[in-house]
Design a protein around this motif. Sequence first.
Motif, PDB file in Angstrom:
ATOM      1  N   GLY A 294     -13.234 -18.989  -6.591  1.00  0.00           N
ATOM      2  CA  GLY A 294     -13.692 -20.013  -7.530  1.00  0.00           C
ATOM      3  C   GLY A 294     -13.225 -21.420  -7.214  1.00  0.00           C
ATOM      4  O   GLY A 294     -13.686 -22.370  -7.845  1.00  0.00           O
ATOM      5  N   CYS A 295     -12.303 -21.588  -6.296  1.00  0.00           N
ATOM      6  CA  CYS A 295     -11.873 -22.952  -5.978  1.00  0.00           C
ATOM      7  C   CYS A 295     -11.727 -23.105  -4.475  1.00  0.00           C
ATOM      8  O   CYS A 295     -11.639 -22.126  -3.747  1.00  0.00           O
ATOM      9  CB  CYS A 295     -10.604 -23.321  -6.716  1.00  0.00           C
ATOM     10  SG  CYS A 295      -9.239 -22.238  -6.375  1.00  0.00           S
ATOM     11  N   ARG A 299      -5.323 -23.390  -3.627  1.00  0.00           N
ATOM     12  CA  ARG A 299      -5.519 -22.110  -4.274  1.00  0.00           C
ATOM     13  C   ARG A 299      -4.196 -21.471  -4.637  1.00  0.00           C
ATOM     14  O   ARG A 299      -3.252 -21.489  -3.859  1.00  0.00           O
ATOM     15  CB  ARG A 299      -6.267 -21.160  -3.333  1.00  0.00           C
ATOM     16  CG  ARG A 299      -7.736 -21.426  -3.309  1.00  0.00           C
ATOM     17  CD  ARG A 299      -8.370 -20.540  -2.291  1.00  0.00           C
ATOM     18  NE  ARG A 299      -7.654 -20.634  -1.033  1.00  0.00           N
ATOM     19  CZ  ARG A 299      -7.607 -19.675  -0.153  1.00  0.00           C
ATOM     20  NH1 ARG A 299      -8.192 -18.542  -0.370  1.00  0.00           N
ATOM     21  NH2 ARG A 299      -6.958 -19.839   0.983  1.00  0.00           N
ATOM     22  N   CYS A 344     -12.866 -13.504  -7.039  1.00  0.00           N
ATOM     23  CA  CYS A 344     -11.465 -13.755  -7.398  1.00  0.00           C
ATOM     24  C   CYS A 344     -11.338 -13.730  -8.919  1.00  0.00           C
ATOM     25  O   CYS A 344     -12.333 -13.562  -9.637  1.00  0.00           O
ATOM     26  CB  CYS A 344     -11.024 -15.110  -6.851  1.00  0.00           C
ATOM     27  SG  CYS A 344     -11.715 -16.482  -7.798  1.00  0.00           S
ATOM     28  N   GLY A 345     -10.148 -13.943  -9.437  1.00  0.00           N
ATOM     29  CA  GLY A 345      -9.926 -13.931 -10.882  1.00  0.00           C
ATOM     30  C   GLY A 345     -10.675 -15.040 -11.600  1.00  0.00           C
ATOM     31  O   GLY A 345     -10.869 -14.986 -12.812  1.00  0.00           O
ATOM     32  N   GLY A 346     -11.088 -16.063 -10.868  1.00  0.00           N
ATOM     33  CA  GLY A 346     -11.898 -17.137 -11.458  1.00  0.00           C
ATOM     34  C   GLY A 346     -11.155 -17.973 -12.484  1.00  0.00           C
ATOM     35  O   GLY A 346     -11.765 -18.484 -13.422  1.00  0.00           O
ATOM     36  N   CYS A 347      -9.824 -18.156 -12.276  1.00  0.00           N
ATOM     37  CA  CYS A 347      -9.067 -18.873 -13.318  1.00  0.00           C
ATOM     38  C   CYS A 347      -9.524 -20.330 -13.442  1.00  0.00           C
ATOM     39  O   CYS A 347      -9.302 -20.956 -14.463  1.00  0.00           O
ATOM     40  CB  CYS A 347      -7.572 -18.784 -13.064  1.00  0.00           C
ATOM     41  SG  CYS A 347      -7.023 -19.616 -11.585  1.00  0.00           S
ATOM     42  N   MET A 348     -10.159 -20.866 -12.395  1.00  0.00           N
ATOM     43  CA  MET A 348     -10.629 -22.254 -12.467  1.00  0.00           C
ATOM     44  C   MET A 348     -12.079 -22.335 -12.959  1.00  0.00           C
ATOM     45  O   MET A 348     -12.633 -23.414 -13.090  1.00  0.00           O
ATOM     46  CB  MET A 348     -10.558 -22.923 -11.089  1.00  0.00           C
ATOM     47  CG  MET A 348      -9.186 -22.907 -10.465  1.00  0.00           C
ATOM     48  SD  MET A 348      -8.059 -23.940 -11.401  1.00  0.00           S
ATOM     49  CE  MET A 348      -6.599 -23.754 -10.417  1.00  0.00           C
TER      50      MET A 348
HETATM   51  S1  SF4 Z   1      -8.261 -16.878  -9.010  1.00  0.00           S
HETATM   52 FE1  SF4 Z   1      -8.137 -19.027  -9.554  1.00  0.00          FE
HETATM   53  S2  SF4 Z   1      -6.747 -19.955  -8.011  1.00  0.00           S
HETATM   54 FE2  SF4 Z   1      -7.438 -18.001  -7.191  1.00  0.00          FE
HETATM   55  S3  SF4 Z   1      -9.218 -18.513  -5.902  1.00  0.00           S
HETATM   56 FE3  SF4 Z   1      -9.965 -17.911  -7.960  1.00  0.00          FE
HETATM   57  S4  SF4 Z   1     -10.221 -19.803  -9.106  1.00  0.00           S
HETATM   58 FE4  SF4 Z   1      -8.886 -20.236  -7.300  1.00  0.00          FE
END
Ligand code: SF4
Length: 394
Positions: A294-295, A299, A344-348
């Motif tokens: 997500g980013c 990271r 990914c967890g997509g925290c952003m």
């Molecule tokens: S989990 Fe969060 S920090 Fe890790 S790649 Fe995905 S959006 Fe970026």
Amino acid sequence: MSLNSTPSSERVHVAFFGRRNAGKSSLLNAVTGQDIAVVSDVEGTTTDPVYKAMELLPLGPVMMIDTPGYDDEGVLGEKRVEKTREILRKTDIAVVVTDPEHGIGGVEEELFSLFRERGVPYITVFTRADIMSGEIPEGAVSVSSVTKSGINGLKERLAAVKNDPPSPYPIVSDLIVPGDLVFLVIPIDKAAPKGRLILPQQQTIRELLDAGCASVAVRDTEYRDFLEKHPSPSLVICDSQVFGKVAEATPESVRLTSFSILMARHKGILTQAARGVFALDGLREGDRVLISEGCTHHRQCDDIGSVKLPRMIRGYTGAEPIFEFTSGGSFPNDVTGYALVIHCGGCMLNEREMIYRMKLCEAQGVPFTNYGVAIAQMKGILKRSIKSIPELAE
Ligand code: SF4
Ligand SMILES: Nc1nc2c(ncn2[C@@H]2O[C@H](COP(=O)(O)OP(=O)(O)OP(=O)(O)O)[C@@H](O)[C@H]2O)c(=O)[nH]1
Ligand SMILES: [Mg+2]
């Protein structure tokens, strides 16, 4: 983002759409009370989305987004329109900015139908109230970005929009009751950021405080001894990377899950991720696997997606799939060539964006899962980590 502000993924995303020169950037500046976006009478002034995180009263923490004109043309123009469509995927409330001289035409109608299709609430705004008069459609708002007439009314309309979160799940507050004690097992190794916790950990602690619970953070290295001294937590939440070790030290009677499982649920994708993960078992030589992050930079995930996950998958399947990667806002519109998409967890990313990506895969019949669920499956601990999640317990 400062450490004191609401994470951007948790802000209500309000985006301004419309034709070139409709007055989108002027309106964003008028609503925010700041000169954030460049304004000019040249068509196509805004070429890239402009973001502004702020507190917008009476709405609360928002991410305001200005977009390039949706009627842009030519090769570059089409690229800009594509960028605008990417914004649409994460928009919680849309503002359709309309120049009264054009009125509602093909561009606006197309935007309306896109919003309706995706269940995004929208408000139509007519600009230039200072120089244009005349009828506007019922329900639309008339403003002037020059005299600021109608701007407060627009803010109130924005605050009144019924904006149900796309995912019904909080992070953890529905899994505990006030007064509960929750252990958080957090490895502090070289992958951990210096001097702070990562976003999902901070957010979990905050939600536990709001829910009237106590949380105790302990490293994986001290966890076993710690649990002997304090053997009755209501719930243990650990980092996926140490799940195996923590599971071994934790009696079956104690509920145990991971931050990634909780975040996947909060983002509204856990049920599908738990279903899609079984595609890992069927992976064959040469199958294409999309790993999506997500980013793009800074990271928190280090090399999990690019190195560790492919290595684990090769070990688990005994096959050599072809790994492809995307990062940031880009996500393919067509995923039909993939045997599996692992996100990914997509925290952003906000919930809408994550759910959009998941649904796109679902609609194209491609299994979708995420890092935390995939790692849990490959380590044989998926069952244990979702046992405490009511909707997946069976
Ligand atoms: S989990 Fe969060 S920090 Fe890790 S790649 Fe995905 S959006 Fe970026
Ligand atoms: N008088 C008046 N002029 C306005 C108003 N809103 C925008 N304008 C003018 O209209 C022109 C275009 O405004 P922008 O805000 O740059 O329009 P935009 O939709 O962002 O345009 P692009 O970025 O090119 O897509 C500028 O000259 C503005 O000053 C308004 O409410 N009143
Ligand atoms: Mg503009």
